[in-house]
Design a protein around this motif. Structure first.
Motif: not given
Length: 179
Positions: A1-28
């Protein structure tokens, strides 16, 4: 998971770590320990909510008042929305400022919104399923809101006026400066 901060204190944009393969994908999609380690914020969610809406629907800007305030972790399961938050924390450096981000099923981003923010979204796709976790239980008697199109906030909702779909309740919310 990658956390992207922004100008508003305490607000976080979260980019998941997506694991992909021929079956599709998985992420927490959420891990309380990892979230705390990366943001320094404690988040214990007690309620999940989900909505389905069509193009042009604008929901918001809503919050829960005082001790019933809710932190939220929001994401889109299908479609795309423009997610909008306004800082209503009077002691915050970013009080009265807004932040917008496109959340969609393709980018799988999540937005963490601390307590004290007004929240809303506009549906930009034909339909959208919106999902969010809350850290406090909803109470009807604690509902508060501000007018979505407040000229002092200057939010571009990405929907032309004649295509906007809102409830009468949302159309009659007060301006931010009056709350």
């Amino acid at each position: 998971m990658k956390i992207i901060e922004n100008p508003l204190e305490g607000v976080f944009l979260i980019e998941p770590n997506v694991i992909k393969d021929e079956r599709g994908y998985f992420y927490e999609s959420f891990n309380e320990r990892t979230f705390h380690d990366l943001t320094g914020q404690a988040a214990h969610f007690v309620q999940d909510n989900q909505s389905y809406s069509s193009y042009g629907v604008i929901r918001g800007l809503h919050a829960q008042a005082a001790e019933h305030a809710q932190a939220k972790l929001v994401r889109v399961l299908s479609g795309e929305v423009l997610d909008v938050i306004v800082d209503g924390r009077k002691d915050s450096k970013s009080y009265g400022q807004s932040y917008t981000v496109r959340l969609n099923a393709a980018n799988r981003f999540q937005l963490y919104i601390p307590r004290g923010f007004f929240h809303g979204f506009a549906v930009l796709s034909d339909t959208a399923e919106f999902f969010y976790k809350c850290d406090n239980f909803y109470r009807k008697d604690a509902e508060v809101g501000i007018f979505y199109d407040d000229p002092d906030l200057g939010i571009d909702w990405g929907i032309v006026d004649e295509k906007r779909v809102l409830t009468d309740k949302d159309m009659n919310l007060p301006l931010f400066k009056t709350i």
